[in-house]
Design a protein around this motif. Sequence first.
Motif, PDB file in Angstrom:
ATOM      1  N   SER A   1       0.831  -1.206   0.000  1.00  0.00           N
ATOM      2  CA  SER A   1       0.000   0.000   0.000  1.00  0.00           C
ATOM      3  C   SER A   1       0.865   1.256   0.000  1.00  0.00           C
ATOM      4  O   SER A   1       0.698   2.157  -0.825  1.00  0.00           O
TER       5      SER A   1
ATOM      6  N   ARG B   1      -4.307   2.684  -5.254  1.00  0.00           N
ATOM      7  CA  ARG B   1      -5.125   1.491  -5.111  1.00  0.00           C
ATOM      8  C   ARG B   1      -4.848   0.478  -6.221  1.00  0.00           C
ATOM      9  O   ARG B   1      -4.790  -0.731  -5.978  1.00  0.00           O
TER      10      ARG B   1
ATOM     11  N   LEU C   1      -7.955  -0.138   0.112  1.00  0.00           N
ATOM     12  CA  LEU C   1      -8.764  -1.066  -0.661  1.00  0.00           C
ATOM     13  C   LEU C   1     -10.180  -1.165  -0.095  1.00  0.00           C
ATOM     14  O   LEU C   1     -10.408  -0.990   1.091  1.00  0.00           O
TER      15      LEU C   1
ATOM     16  N   ASP D   1     -11.625  -4.876  -4.344  1.00  0.00           N
ATOM     17  CA  ASP D   1     -10.163  -4.981  -4.403  1.00  0.00           C
ATOM     18  C   ASP D   1      -9.666  -6.066  -3.462  1.00  0.00           C
ATOM     19  O   ASP D   1      -8.752  -6.832  -3.779  1.00  0.00           O
ATOM     20  N   LEU D   2     -10.257  -6.122  -2.274  1.00  0.00           N
ATOM     21  CA  LEU D   2      -9.825  -7.099  -1.277  1.00  0.00           C
ATOM     22  C   LEU D   2     -10.074  -8.528  -1.739  1.00  0.00           C
ATOM     23  O   LEU D   2      -9.289  -9.432  -1.449  1.00  0.00           O
TER      24      LEU D   2
END
Length: 347
Positions: free
Chosen positions: A271, A277, A314, A318-319
């Motif tokens: 990150s 992102r 996220l 995204d996760l």
Amino acid sequence: MVVVMAPEATDEDVEDIVSLARTIGARAFVSRGVSHTIVGLVGNVEEFGALNLRSRRGVVDVVRISVPYKLVSREHHPARSVIRVGDVPIGPGTLTVIAGPCAVETPEQTLAAARMAKSAGASLLRGGAYKPRTSPYAFQGLGEAGLRILAEVREETGLPVVTEVLDAGSVDLVASYADMLQVGTRNMQNFALLQAVGESGRPVLLKRGFSATVEEWLMAAEYIAQRGNLNIVLCERGIRTFETATRNTLDISAVPVAQRLSHLPVVVDPSHSGGRRDLVLPLTRAAIAAGADGVLIDVHPSPETALCDGDQALVDADLREVARAAAVLSPVMGRSLTPAAEPAGVG
């Protein structure tokens, strides 16, 4: 010089080695691991021979270390270490996902982020109650109120808490709430802080300084180990280079390099490395493929309203991709995904 004590060595056996070292003017630093106690000796190496340390009760081995980071080096500890945060292992054989909000804002936001993180395979909750920021006008965190929120969310989710401590005077307070203490990139060479977290009794997540070499990073870990704490996890979070397309430059080579030089686990923060992102997923894949022992990921239920680093946080979609990458790549690398613990009272 490093003296390795047997698992059954007593406190008196360790004190015997310390006292012997003092007779020749040497300094001794005791570090207690899960299975062994290590005594690091600093002084005239030639004089150590006269002490006949190998013959002392409780001594397994005496190793002469050539590198300056003696306690975290693989010269005296060839096998890579597994560090436990509560019941969660970090080290070879597993992939540990550490996820949560960059900054604790509200109880609702933190709990929502923690639930998102856990559903994506996270077994540790990260969240900042204290936020060292480049600008003095930026959100600096909720302080102890944020620590209380993290402790409440831990009770709700069962996820042990990883949070940053900024100065030596705050270590006892933060350690009373947290399961693991984080030393951030700006504090990697805050030596008073390193010594204080070394004495805290808590595992430590040590982020690499954004302008630090790997050796400087390992020397920072040595400050912690020298105060009796070998429960250290190294975190590569990107370094500052000439490149401006990303927030930082992820030094992916630092993962195998640090693992070759040190027995400590190495995790990656995709990150903060990319700062965007859309980069978190590919950098996560790269970290796992390079052999990282875990990843540290920012999560936020509403990134557009985040008070800190919303651009890299996220959300659910995204996760799910990160969870899929971890599930697919972990077995390829000979690892299993570390499972999350259940809350107290849930069987």
